[in-house]
Design a protein around this motif. Structure first.
Motif, short mmCIF file in Angstrom:
data_model
loop_
_atom_site.label_atom_id
_atom_site.label_comp_id
_atom_site.label_asym_id
_atom_site.label_seq_id
_atom_site.Cartn_x
_atom_site.Cartn_y
_atom_site.Cartn_z
N LEU A 1 60.17 28.76 18.94
CA LEU A 1 60.01 27.84 20.06
C LEU A 1 59.78 28.65 21.33
O LEU A 1 60.47 29.65 21.56
CB LEU A 1 61.24 26.96 20.22
CG LEU A 1 61.56 26.05 19.02
CD1 LEU A 1 62.96 25.48 19.15
CD2 LEU A 1 60.54 24.93 18.91
N VAL A 2 58.83 28.23 22.14
CA VAL A 2 58.50 28.93 23.39
C VAL A 2 58.78 27.98 24.54
O VAL A 2 58.20 26.89 24.62
CB VAL A 2 57.03 29.39 23.40
CG1 VAL A 2 56.74 30.15 24.68
CG2 VAL A 2 56.72 30.25 22.18
N TYR A 3 59.68 28.38 25.44
CA TYR A 3 60.09 27.55 26.57
C TYR A 3 59.71 28.21 27.90
O TYR A 3 59.45 29.41 27.97
CB TYR A 3 61.62 27.36 26.60
CG TYR A 3 62.23 26.82 25.35
CD1 TYR A 3 62.37 25.46 25.17
CD2 TYR A 3 62.73 27.66 24.36
CE1 TYR A 3 62.98 24.94 24.02
CE2 TYR A 3 63.33 27.16 23.22
CZ TYR A 3 63.45 25.80 23.06
OH TYR A 3 64.05 25.31 21.94
N GLU A 4 59.80 27.38 28.95
CA GLU A 4 59.71 27.97 30.29
C GLU A 4 60.89 28.93 30.46
O GLU A 4 61.99 28.71 29.95
CB GLU A 4 59.74 26.89 31.36
CG GLU A 4 61.03 26.07 31.38
CD GLU A 4 61.08 25.11 32.55
OE1 GLU A 4 60.80 25.53 33.70
OE2 GLU A 4 61.39 23.92 32.31
N LEU A 5 60.65 30.00 31.18
CA LEU A 5 61.66 31.04 31.36
C LEU A 5 62.65 30.63 32.44
O LEU A 5 62.27 30.32 33.57
CB LEU A 5 60.99 32.36 31.74
CG LEU A 5 61.91 33.57 31.89
CD1 LEU A 5 62.60 33.89 30.57
CD2 LEU A 5 61.13 34.77 32.38
N MET A 6 63.94 30.61 32.08
CA MET A 6 65.01 30.30 33.02
C MET A 6 65.71 31.61 33.39
O MET A 6 66.58 32.10 32.65
CB MET A 6 65.98 29.30 32.39
CG MET A 6 65.32 28.00 31.93
SD MET A 6 64.66 27.03 33.30
CE MET A 6 66.16 26.39 34.00
N LYS A 7 65.32 32.18 34.50
CA LYS A 7 65.67 33.56 34.82
C LYS A 7 67.16 33.78 35.07
O LYS A 7 67.64 34.90 34.95
CB LYS A 7 64.86 34.03 36.04
CG LYS A 7 63.37 34.14 35.76
CD LYS A 7 62.64 34.74 36.94
CE LYS A 7 61.15 34.92 36.60
NZ LYS A 7 60.39 35.50 37.74
N ASN A 8 67.88 32.73 35.44
CA ASN A 8 69.29 32.93 35.77
C ASN A 8 70.24 32.53 34.64
O ASN A 8 71.44 32.36 34.85
CB ASN A 8 69.65 32.17 37.06
CG ASN A 8 69.35 32.99 38.29
OD1 ASN A 8 69.84 34.11 38.43
ND2 ASN A 8 68.51 32.45 39.16
N GLY A 9 69.69 32.38 33.43
CA GLY A 9 70.53 32.21 32.25
C GLY A 9 71.28 30.88 32.21
O GLY A 9 70.83 29.87 32.75
N THR A 10 72.44 30.90 31.56
CA THR A 10 73.22 29.67 31.37
C THR A 10 74.20 29.45 32.51
O THR A 10 74.58 30.39 33.23
CB THR A 10 74.01 29.73 30.05
OG1 THR A 10 75.10 30.66 30.18
CG2 THR A 10 73.12 30.14 28.89
N LEU A 11 74.63 28.21 32.65
CA LEU A 11 75.65 27.89 33.66
C LEU A 11 76.92 28.69 33.39
O LEU A 11 77.55 29.19 34.31
CB LEU A 11 75.93 26.39 33.63
CG LEU A 11 77.11 25.89 34.46
CD1 LEU A 11 76.96 26.26 35.92
CD2 LEU A 11 77.27 24.37 34.29
N ARG A 12 77.29 28.81 32.12
CA ARG A 12 78.53 29.53 31.82
C ARG A 12 78.46 30.98 32.26
O ARG A 12 79.48 31.58 32.63
CB ARG A 12 78.84 29.45 30.33
CG ARG A 12 80.28 29.84 30.02
CD ARG A 12 80.56 29.85 28.55
NE ARG A 12 79.97 31.01 27.90
CZ ARG A 12 80.27 31.38 26.65
NH1 ARG A 12 81.11 30.68 25.94
NH2 ARG A 12 79.70 32.43 26.11
N ASP A 13 77.25 31.58 32.21
CA ASP A 13 77.10 32.96 32.64
C ASP A 13 77.58 33.17 34.07
O ASP A 13 77.92 34.30 34.46
CB ASP A 13 75.63 33.39 32.55
CG ASP A 13 75.14 33.48 31.11
OD1 ASP A 13 75.99 33.60 30.21
OD2 ASP A 13 73.91 33.42 30.90
N HIS A 14 77.61 32.11 34.87
CA HIS A 14 77.96 32.23 36.29
C HIS A 14 79.37 31.74 36.60
O HIS A 14 79.77 31.73 37.76
CB HIS A 14 76.96 31.41 37.13
CG HIS A 14 75.56 31.92 37.05
ND1 HIS A 14 74.99 32.72 38.02
CD2 HIS A 14 74.60 31.75 36.10
CE1 HIS A 14 73.74 33.02 37.68
NE2 HIS A 14 73.48 32.44 36.51
N LEU A 15 80.12 31.35 35.57
CA LEU A 15 81.44 30.76 35.82
C LEU A 15 82.59 31.69 35.48
O LEU A 15 83.55 31.81 36.24
CB LEU A 15 81.58 29.46 35.02
CG LEU A 15 80.64 28.31 35.43
CD1 LEU A 15 80.86 27.10 34.52
CD2 LEU A 15 80.86 27.92 36.89
#
Length: 823
Positions: free
Chosen positions: A554-568
């Motif tokens: 599967l090829v998606y748009e790139l979400m450069k800032n990762g997951t929400l959990r990565d920031h919590l």
């Protein structure tokens, strides 16, 4: 006549094999006392022979690169010596019988070896263990560390390598390498997608847990294969949900389950459901649940042991087993084993996710003829390690599995086997002559790394897929530099995620399904079907997919800032301020509202969690991962389905009724809101210091809210930023999302309204009086805000939302908070 004679011969031949299995005798080799000239006789009957005096030439090791140290910190002779390696070295064994072997490595942590850093590998697996002892570690308990592995070893030479890292060294105190009983571990086992995981024996298994549920510790002295089984007390989520049970009767072993599968003490004890408090299963906390800390995003072989010592009559107890996404498994001891006190077990291959937690929970079945009850006797969890190829395929084994009960049963099985063999032979000949398609074989057809050709066969095809999104495998292979590890940016239940750099200069996220993934063909299909038909600013966009050569990409748009959990939590990233967190929650709520209301009939995500909310370069949030999603027909409000989702986020009502509604997503989103507020995981397990009421974030948050102590669990890094009124509205929103009765939970449009209002309170000086009711509605908004114009009666839809599955505008009964506060 000739055919009849052949069949008779084959019947006699196969029946003699099936009905006369070879008896297993516990081996007396290899048990090695490393670095020693002396033997160590154990109380369990084993004798560990010193490697310097091992007889017969069937063992050798790298003498010229090794040295010996002695340890006076223990009285156990086996651990008083260790062999030290300063360079890569090995022990070599002469294996005379191919089969599954138990390999145990013994390490005793003394001060002399506390700085050792090394890894252990074998001929079969590049790395079994990466071994490091903390410099401050001490061995106060005098207990050795014993790592157990199971490997399929062919006849011939077998080596175990010890490789020091940097200027450090490797060491080993003792070694065990011995043959296990035949068919001890299967090569196939069911996966969460009801497919068969094929190739278990091509990898190594490392024993992580071996648990005697409801009983005491079982030591090597009383185990048939010198194993250690630990009690389950520390893994039981809520101790009040279960009681220990035991019997003095001996288990009725049969041909399939022997005392080598598990010793009698495992089956003579159990943990049974505690019914003293009634039978309320509306909350997961009232259900017997075990939580185990495991490696993140890894595959595990799981064996659960049962023996009915609880029921008063045959077939009186039936219950449902749930295991990290495995479809519900009915456990009926009479149907499986046929009698009380007769052991049986179930095997699975289960993937862990980013949480690193594996849960087992048991729910009584209404099919029980007498009493609502559950029980469990034992659990074994083994991590599957190694990098050899495996295959997930439908349950169409090419080999016939025989279950023989007595001579008549064996004869009947043989007749069926021979008849089936002849039938399949003829059928195969016809299929070769008439079909142009290759056999269905997921991940099996050709190397994924070979160059593509125009004649590439697409092994599976689904109807109604958007063919315009299909991408050539060679294009994806080139964009990821042949799936270079340096371009890997993540790993999930489906597979690895890479940055793809395409020829037009654009970048995208490329998610490549792995054979051992917990999500299979149906999830791959669902993701494509849903994302190819919807578009919204707050839903991750699907750019393309590839299904060539059995690939699932599967090829998606790139979400450069990762997951929400990565920031919590557990992160080195900058702390998100409260207003930013609120905006992220609003973004995600908009995406979910669109799924629920703007698509024909609605779509239920079914796996809302902080790792499935992604952030782009501007920290705009988008909901991702639709592999478990379900479409709801226009004339329905719920869907009856098996339990899917992630423990800690799972709606208790859905868990008990199997009725999936959009309110199940609302519950999961409420858990995410608490994560955002508290910056801690939905479930914390494996911490004996943590009070029971704090293990489950949803339950802990509600408890603190009832006691008026919610402020005490707010993330300390943002506590000083939050307007008290904003916190109050946010907390009320969480409380409503987590209500036990799904019908009383708000819809996502109302959740969105509340969150926007909480953000407005954070940004302005508009406060509510403490005595005012916390319920939010449209009239309350009109009282507080000086509205300049009459707002539209429809929710504001952003220009990028583009509802595709339904052309009509939304029919909301009240205006959005955005319109009140920003128009």
């Amino acid at each position: 006549m000739q055919m009849e004679k052949l069949l008779l011969f084959l019947l006699l031949f196969f029946s003699s094999i099936l009905l006369s299995p070879a008896d297993y005798t516990r081996p007396d080799h290899f048990f090695i006392n490393c670095g020693s000239k002396a033997n160590s006789s154990r109380s369990d009957g084993r004798t560990f022979i010193g490697d310097l005096i091992y007889p017969g030439g069937s063992l050798s090791f790298t003498k010229q690169r090794s040295s010996v140290i002695t340890n006076s910190q223990t009285s156990d002779v086996l651990y008083q010596t260790a062999r030290i390696f300063k360079q890569q070295s090995s022990y070599k064994f002469d294996i005379d019988t191919a089969g599954i072997y138990l390999v145990r490595l013994h390490f005793f942590n003394s001060t002399d070896v506390s700085t050792a850093v090394f890894y252990v590998s074998t001929d079969r697996v590049s790395q079994l263990k990466n071994f490091t002892i903390p410099r401050s570690s001490t061995n106060d308990s005098n207990s050795p560390l014993i790592d157990e592995f199971l490997l399929n070893i062919p006849q011939g030479k077998f080596s175990i390598y010890f490789t020091p890292q940097g200027s450090s060294f490797a060491f080993i105190n003792a070694l065990e390498v011995f043959l296990a009983p035949e068919n001890f571990i299967p090569d196939k086992a069911p996966t969460p997608t009801n497919k068969k995981y094929t190739g278990i024996l091509s990898n190594a298994l490392q024993t992580i847990y071996r648990i005697n549920v409801g009983g005491e510790t079982i030591t090597p002295e009383t185990d048939t294969l010198w194993r250690t089984w630990k009690p389950d007390d520390e893994f039981l989520y809520n101790p009040n949900t279960g009681k220990s049970a035991s019997t003095s009767g001996l288990p009725k072993y049969n041909g399939e389950v022997t005392n080598y599968i598990a010793p009698a003490p495992v089956y003579q004890t159990a943990r049974r459901m505690n019914t003293d408090g009634g039978s309320n299963f509306s909350n997961i906390s009232n259900i017997m649940t075990w939580s185990f800390s495991v490696s993140k995003n890894s595959s595990h072989f799981v064996r659960v042991h049962f023996c009915d010592i609880v029921g008063t009559s045959v077939g009186s107890i039936i219950f449902i087993l749930y295991l990290n996404g495995i479809d519900p498994q009915k456990v009926d001891s009479y149907e499986i084993s046929g009698d009380l006190l007769t052991p049986f077990y179930l095997d699975f291959v289960v993937d862990s996710d980013e949480s690193g937690v594996m849960n087992i929970y048991l729910v009584p079945s209404e099919d029980s003829p007498e009493v609502l009850m559950t029980y469990l006797n034992g659990v074994e969890i083994m991590e599957i390690i190694g990098e050899l190829n495996v295959v997930i395929e439908p349950d169409k084994s090419k080999k016939t599995v025989f279950l023989v009960v007595g001579p008549v049963g064996g004869l009947l099985v043989c007749v069926l086997a021979v008849g089936l063999f002849i039938f399949l032979k003829k059928r195969k000949r016809r299929s070769v002559e008439t079909s142009v398609w290759s056999p269905f074989n997921v991940h099996g057809g050709g190397s994924s790394n070979s160059k593509g050709t125009d004649r590439t066969i697409n092994v599976f095809r689904f109807p109604n897929l958007n063919l315009g999104l299909r991408m050539p495998f060679t294009e994806i292979q080139s964009a990821t530099n042949n799936f270079d590890e340096k371009l890997q940016i993540g790993k999930g239940g489906f597979g690895n995620v890479y940055i793809g750099k395409f020829k037009n200069g654009s970048k995208a996220a490329v998610k490549r399904g792995q054979p051992r993934s917990s999500q299979g063909l149906s999830e791959f299909h669902t993701e494509i079907m849903i994302l190819s038909k919807i578009r919204h600013r707050h839903l991750v966009s699907l750019i393309g997919y590839c299904d060539e050569r059995s690939e699932m990409i599967l090829v998606y748009e790139l979400m450069k800032n990762g997951t929400l959990r990565d920031h919590l939590y557990k992160t080195n990233l900058p702390c998100l301020p409260w207003k930013q967190r609120l905006q992220i929650c609003i973004d995600a709520a908009r995406g979910l509202h669109y799924l629920h209301k703007e698509c024909a009939g609605g779509i239920i995500h079914r796996d809302i969690k902080s790792t499935n909310i992604l952030l782009d370069e501007n920290l705009i949030a988008k909901v991702a991962d639709f592999g478990l999603s379900k479409s709801v027909p226009m004339d329905q409000t719920d869907v009856s389905t098996g339990i899917k989702g992630t423990f800690g986020y799972l709606d208790p009502e859905y868990f008990n009724t199997h009725q999936l509604t959009e309110k199940s997503d609302v519950y999961s989103f409420g858990v995410v809101l608490l994560e955002v507020l508290c910056a801690r995981p939905a479930i914390i397990s494996g911490d004996p210091q943590l009070p029971m009421e704090q293990v489950n974030l949803a339950e802990w948050g509600l408890l603190c809210h009832r006691k008026g102590l919610l402020e005490t669990i707010v993330d300390p890094s943002i506590k000083g930023q939050i307007n008290p009124n904003s916190l109050r509205i946010f907390a009320e929103t969480v409380k409503k999302c987590l209500l036990e009765d799904g019908a009383n939970r708000p819809s996502m449009d109302k959740v969105l309204w509340d969150l926007e209002y909480a953000l407005h309170l954070q940004q302005t000086a508009v406060y509510r009086e403490p005595h005012e009711d916390s319920t939010i509605d449209a009239t309350f908004g009109l009282r507080l805000v000086n509205v300049q114009r009459l707002p539209s009666l429809s929710l504001q839809i952003e220009k990028d939302d583009m509802p595709i599955l339904r052309d009509s505008t939304t029919d909301e009964a009240f205006p959005s908070a955005s319109e009140f506060f920003h128009n």
